[in-house]
Design a protein around this motif. Sequence first.
Motif, PDB file in Angstrom:
ATOM      1  N   GLU A   1     -35.935 -28.189 -47.585  1.00 40.17           N
ATOM      2  CA  GLU A   1     -37.215 -28.801 -47.693  1.00 40.17           C
ATOM      3  C   GLU A   1     -37.343 -30.441 -47.602  1.00 40.17           C
ATOM      4  O   GLU A   1     -37.362 -31.027 -48.287  1.00 40.17           O
ATOM      5  CB  GLU A   1     -38.017 -27.915 -48.640  1.00 40.17           C
ATOM      6  CG  GLU A   1     -39.638 -28.111 -48.928  1.00 40.17           C
ATOM      7  CD  GLU A   1     -40.018 -27.505 -49.964  1.00 40.17           C
ATOM      8  OE1 GLU A   1     -40.721 -27.049 -50.373  1.00 40.17           O
ATOM      9  OE2 GLU A   1     -39.258 -27.445 -50.810  1.00 40.17           O
TER      10      GLU A   1
ATOM     11  N   THR B   1     -38.204 -22.734 -52.829  1.00 42.31           N
ATOM     12  CA  THR B   1     -37.339 -23.606 -53.063  1.00 42.31           C
ATOM     13  C   THR B   1     -36.004 -23.393 -54.159  1.00 42.31           C
ATOM     14  O   THR B   1     -35.629 -23.665 -54.194  1.00 42.31           O
ATOM     15  CB  THR B   1     -38.170 -24.715 -53.385  1.00 42.31           C
ATOM     16  OG1 THR B   1     -38.890 -24.974 -51.500  1.00 42.31           O
ATOM     17  CG2 THR B   1     -37.005 -26.150 -52.825  1.00 42.31           C
TER      18      THR B   1
ATOM     19  N   ASP C   1     -35.202 -23.974 -44.936  1.00 44.24           N
ATOM     20  CA  ASP C   1     -36.143 -23.906 -45.943  1.00 44.24           C
ATOM     21  C   ASP C   1     -37.343 -24.182 -45.498  1.00 44.24           C
ATOM     22  O   ASP C   1     -37.130 -26.096 -45.066  1.00 44.24           O
ATOM     23  CB  ASP C   1     -35.553 -24.616 -47.467  1.00 44.24           C
ATOM     24  CG  ASP C   1     -37.088 -24.136 -48.422  1.00 44.24           C
ATOM     25  OD1 ASP C   1     -38.545 -24.141 -47.801  1.00 44.24           O
ATOM     26  OD2 ASP C   1     -36.535 -24.901 -50.085  1.00 44.24           O
ATOM     27  N   GLU C   2     -38.403 -24.044 -45.150  1.00 40.89           N
ATOM     28  CA  GLU C   2     -39.648 -24.706 -44.400  1.00 40.89           C
ATOM     29  C   GLU C   2     -39.425 -25.472 -43.025  1.00 40.89           C
ATOM     30  O   GLU C   2     -39.843 -27.109 -43.458  1.00 40.89           O
ATOM     31  CB  GLU C   2     -40.920 -25.495 -45.681  1.00 40.89           C
ATOM     32  CG  GLU C   2     -40.654 -24.727 -46.403  1.00 40.89           C
ATOM     33  CD  GLU C   2     -42.187 -24.137 -46.377  1.00 40.89           C
ATOM     34  OE1 GLU C   2     -42.920 -23.648 -45.239  1.00 40.89           O
ATOM     35  OE2 GLU C   2     -42.608 -23.402 -47.467  1.00 40.89           O
TER      36      GLU C   2
END
Lengths: 230, 305
Positions: free
Chosen positions: A83, A41, A155-156
């Motif tokens: 994220e 991240t 991100d994720e």
Amino acid sequence: MLEVRGIDTFYDRSQVLFGMELEIREGEVVTLLGRNGMGKTTTIRSIMGLTRAAAGSIRFAGSEIRELPSYRIAQAGIGLVPEGRQIFPNLSVRENLVATAIPRDRAWTFERVVALFPRLAERLSNMGGQLSGGEQQMLAIGRALMTNPRLLILDEATEGLAPLIREEIWACLTQLKAQNQAILVIDKNLDALTRIADRHYVIEKGRVVWSGSSAQLLANPTVQHRYLGV
Amino acid sequence: MILFIEQILNGVQIGLLLFLLAAGLTLVFGIMDLVNLAHGSLYMMGAYFAAVLTKLTGSFFLGALLALPAALLLGIVVEVVALRSLYSRDHLDQVLATFGLILFFNEAAQLVFGVAGMTIPLPEALQGQIQIMPGLPYPTYRFVVVAVGLACALSLYWLVVRTRVGMLIRAGASNREMAGALGVNIARLYTLVFGLGAALAALAGLMAAPITTVRVGMGENILILAFVVIVIGGIGSVRGAFVAAFLVGLLDTVGRAFLPDILTLFINPIQAASLAQGLSSMLIYILMALVLVVRPAGLFPAPGR
Ligand SMILES: Nc1ncnc2c1ncn2[C@@H]1O[C@H](COP(=O)(O)OP(=O)(O)O)[C@@H](O)[C@H]1O
Ligand SMILES: [Mg+2]
């Protein structure tokens, strides 16, 4: 298109990235792998200008962006699906999509994004905060697409979602790849990633320890075991 | 009954002036997380600008119309020069720094405009009275104040709820970093919001000016009321500020007018008069306390705080 060279990034005095490297070419899907807390991240935050890298170089589409404010980086053509989704809970679904849209010659319009995610079509006037986790994730992806990015970063994006919804998201990314969209993905789901991605970077404590193609990664149980805990 | 209607109208008018002041305050506090004590100075400067420009142009309408862009410009300069570096500081630093701005503006106003204060004579067209109903004349100018105030409230609502800028303002209020990461120039948006708030404060000041006098420090008392309004309404909420401004305006006016009579029903008139005087100035704070007990974040809590 994106070239990250030797960046060091700190949170206050604690250094998290140590000469991080990364490269993504036109139309490529690239992943960033590594266990929790290794700096994935933070790498994204450095690229986006949210946490400025103290040293090194980040070039995007031919120009240095390391010291630019994040809104300029977004305008230059990087679309972020962060994220934790971070949709705007107090804006309606429609507003979440159009508020930060950047129309370019690329073809993402409100209609096309809604067609890509039919689930959102039914909830356009709902507030972002009223959506389920999966719907929020789709909204976050749609919102980033509405900026018509040259590079999409996720991100994720499948974190905490039901298996069926995950599959929908992977299907969506496959579709984007087929349209030659460059994508940088962070995720835990190695199976899906090796299906979709061209290349992978494995990072450990803020530096790249392995990189290679999907075939190379699948053929290398040592890397999988040692750095990814598979 | 007639007195009652008249007091209600006065309350509405004060409520609208309060709203104009509180709208900017609540946006700046809610979105930028900045406590701006100098908001009252912008109210004062609006009144001075209008007074001077009215004198220069010979027309109140023209003076008022020119004072607004002047105040917008002043707001932008204040934001860029003085406030931008304060966003990341804590509230105490902001209070100290913006208190400094009050002193600066008060001194500056005294130097430039003199200590005597100024008055703005009303143009003929606004001097008359309108017969609302038999036996109840009401000054035309106060009607104009109500109409302009309502028009501004509606436009502001439209701006925040319907336009792209409004969406970005709300998006920035709930997640500043994310809005930036999607390409929104937050610093410029903040400057715009601050300028808008300054223009609204100035509008309130210049509309109050013909009723009172324009003098140094005129913004300070009303600023306290405006803070009460935004706390009751919920910090960051324009709708909350609107509702709360009416509550405060009405309660304050009607309380002052009728409390003595009401209390006389229970205690003797002399005691009632003195008690009412104390109580009526406390009413709005009592209201604020009650609201905060029931809804600690105000009537319309803004998301993202
Ligand atoms: N805002 C922050 N302040 C201080 N340290 C942080 C912050 N965010 C992350 N870190 C630390 O930086 C390291 C890398 O975090 P992160 O980049 O989020 O890892 P990953 O995304 O790979 O899980 C971790 O040790 C984490 O504790
Ligand atoms: Mg992470």
